[in-house]
Design an enzyme around this catalytic site. Structure first.
Site, PDB file in Angstrom:
ATOM      1  N   ALA A 130       0.853  -1.202   0.000  1.00 39.75           N
ATOM      2  CA  ALA A 130       0.000   0.000   0.000  1.00 39.75           C
ATOM      3  C   ALA A 130       0.873   1.232   0.000  1.00 39.75           C
ATOM      4  O   ALA A 130       2.006   1.208   0.511  1.00 39.75           O
ATOM      5  CB  ALA A 130      -0.906   0.011   1.238  1.00 39.75           C
ATOM      6  N   ALA A 184       0.531   3.649   1.888  1.00 37.60           N
ATOM      7  CA  ALA A 184       0.694   4.050   3.283  1.00 37.60           C
ATOM      8  C   ALA A 184       1.820   3.308   3.984  1.00 37.60           C
ATOM      9  O   ALA A 184       2.277   3.753   5.044  1.00 37.60           O
ATOM     10  CB  ALA A 184      -0.618   3.827   4.042  1.00 37.60           C
ATOM     11  N   TYR A 185       2.279   2.202   3.444  1.00 40.12           N
ATOM     12  CA  TYR A 185       3.304   1.404   4.108  1.00 40.12           C
ATOM     13  C   TYR A 185       4.679   2.028   3.904  1.00 40.12           C
ATOM     14  O   TYR A 185       5.204   2.051   2.791  1.00 40.12           O
ATOM     15  CB  TYR A 185       3.294  -0.028   3.588  1.00 40.12           C
ATOM     16  CG  TYR A 185       2.003  -0.775   3.855  1.00 40.12           C
ATOM     17  CD1 TYR A 185       1.038  -0.278   4.732  1.00 40.12           C
ATOM     18  CD2 TYR A 185       1.734  -1.995   3.236  1.00 40.12           C
ATOM     19  CE1 TYR A 185      -0.136  -0.959   4.975  1.00 40.12           C
ATOM     20  CE2 TYR A 185       0.562  -2.691   3.483  1.00 40.12           C
ATOM     21  CZ  TYR A 185      -0.373  -2.160   4.346  1.00 40.12           C
ATOM     22  OH  TYR A 185      -1.543  -2.844   4.585  1.00 40.12           O
ATOM     23  N   GLY A 186       5.215   2.554   4.984  1.00 36.45           N
ATOM     24  CA  GLY A 186       6.509   3.216   4.908  1.00 36.45           C
ATOM     25  C   GLY A 186       6.482   4.473   4.070  1.00 36.45           C
ATOM     26  O   GLY A 186       7.514   4.876   3.523  1.00 36.45           O
TER      27      GLY A 186
END
Length: 315
Positions: A45, A47-49
């Protein structure tokens, strides 16, 4: 995956910690281990990291394996901006997220594109973005994440109402021996609409590994300030009792506590593939090693009972 033509392996690899708690070299080793064991579904996603997980996956597809070796699932509509979590499921925001994801992943399409969360934008606008992405060839299949029962049912029915709309093929939600709420409305809605289920945190946010039975290890997610909030809800007396029951079953079966918890989720009715958020190759290899095993029915029934009662979907 549900009634769709998309097929994936029995387990998926989650990337939420890539680029943060999981260093690039470890992420590469996790992906290689997963693919070598026959895995194909990788869930990521924006949003991941802050996009780092997608960037790493894109890099690895150039250096370590072929794009066709993977079924890539990513998301849109959720991220962190200015230090605050923001949900924006407007058409423009979703399509902008998709364009950025394709750039970071270094690919011209994703196999599964998911709305990351329910938002304030009109639902028909959100779903129109899915239709446009599929029509443009940027996306092969679409799904949703973290929708409760009525939200999922409404979205799926809207897409089925008119020929030519992109049907939802999957839902992603937390599901484990510590979180069985999905059985009440989400699982029946998925089944009714012919959709697959991707459980996230199938190991109860790591608590079902048993690592917290003697306290909170410093090197665990629960021991880190930025993740303690995520683990804390499952460090209560009820959760401890569930973990103890899983551990007793594991001892009798000569398995680890984590392996028993995973097998229960993997083989639960309606599940397509649990998403594994392993942070080390050792953790991942242990979970992948039980591919050909199943839990005895009496053990499954006992775990059902101790965690809330019979699973109505079981025969």
């Amino acid at each position: 995956m549900g009634a769709s033509g998309l097929s994936v392996g029995r387990l998926g690899l989650g990337t939420m910690t890539w680029g943060g708690d999981v260093a690039p070299d470890t992420a590469r080793a996790l992906l290689r281990t997963f693919v070598d064991a026959g895995g194909d579904l990788v869930d990521t996603a924006p949003a991941y990291g802050g996009g780092r997980a997608e960037e790493l996956l894109g890099r690895f597809m150039r250096s370590d394996l072929r794009r066709d070796d993977l079924v890539i699932a990513t998301k849109a509509g959720f991220g962190t901006h200015g230090g605050s979590q923001v949900v924006d499921t407007s058409k423009g925001a979703l399509l902008d997220d998709l364009a950025d994801s394709l750039r970071r992943l270094r690919t011209d399409h994703v196999d599964l594109w998911q709305v990351h969360a329910w938002g304030d934008a009109p639902l028909e606008e959100t779903l129109a973005a899915l239709d446009q992405a599929v029509s443009a060839g940027m996306v092969r299949y679409v799904g949703v994440c973290n929708y409760i029962g009525w939200q999922l049912g409404t979205a799926a029915a809207w897409q089925r109402a008119v020929p030519g709309r992109a049907r939802l093929v999957s839902g992603q939600i937390e599901y484990s021996l510590l979180a069985r709420r999905a059985e009440v409305e989400v699982l029946p809605a998925l089944q009714h609409h012919g959709m697959g289920l991707f459980p996230w945190s199938p190991l109860g946010r790591g608590v079902l590994t048993g690592k917290y039975r003697g306290g909170t290890p410093r090197d665990s997610r629960g021991g880190r300030d930025h993740m303690a909030w995520f683990i804390e809800p499952y460090l209560d007396a009820r959760s401890n009792a569930v973990v103890d029951a899983v551990a007793r079953a594991a001892d009798g079966l000569r398995l680890t506590t984590a392996q028993v918890a995973l097998l229960w989720v993997r083989d639960a009715p309606g599940v397509t593939a649990p998403l594994l958020g392993a942070r080390t190759v050792q953790q991942l290899s242990s979970l992948l090693s039980v591919d050909d095993q199943t839990l005895p029915k009496p053990i499954v029934a006992a775990l059902d009972d101790v965690t809330g009662g019979p699973h109505l979907g079981r025969e």
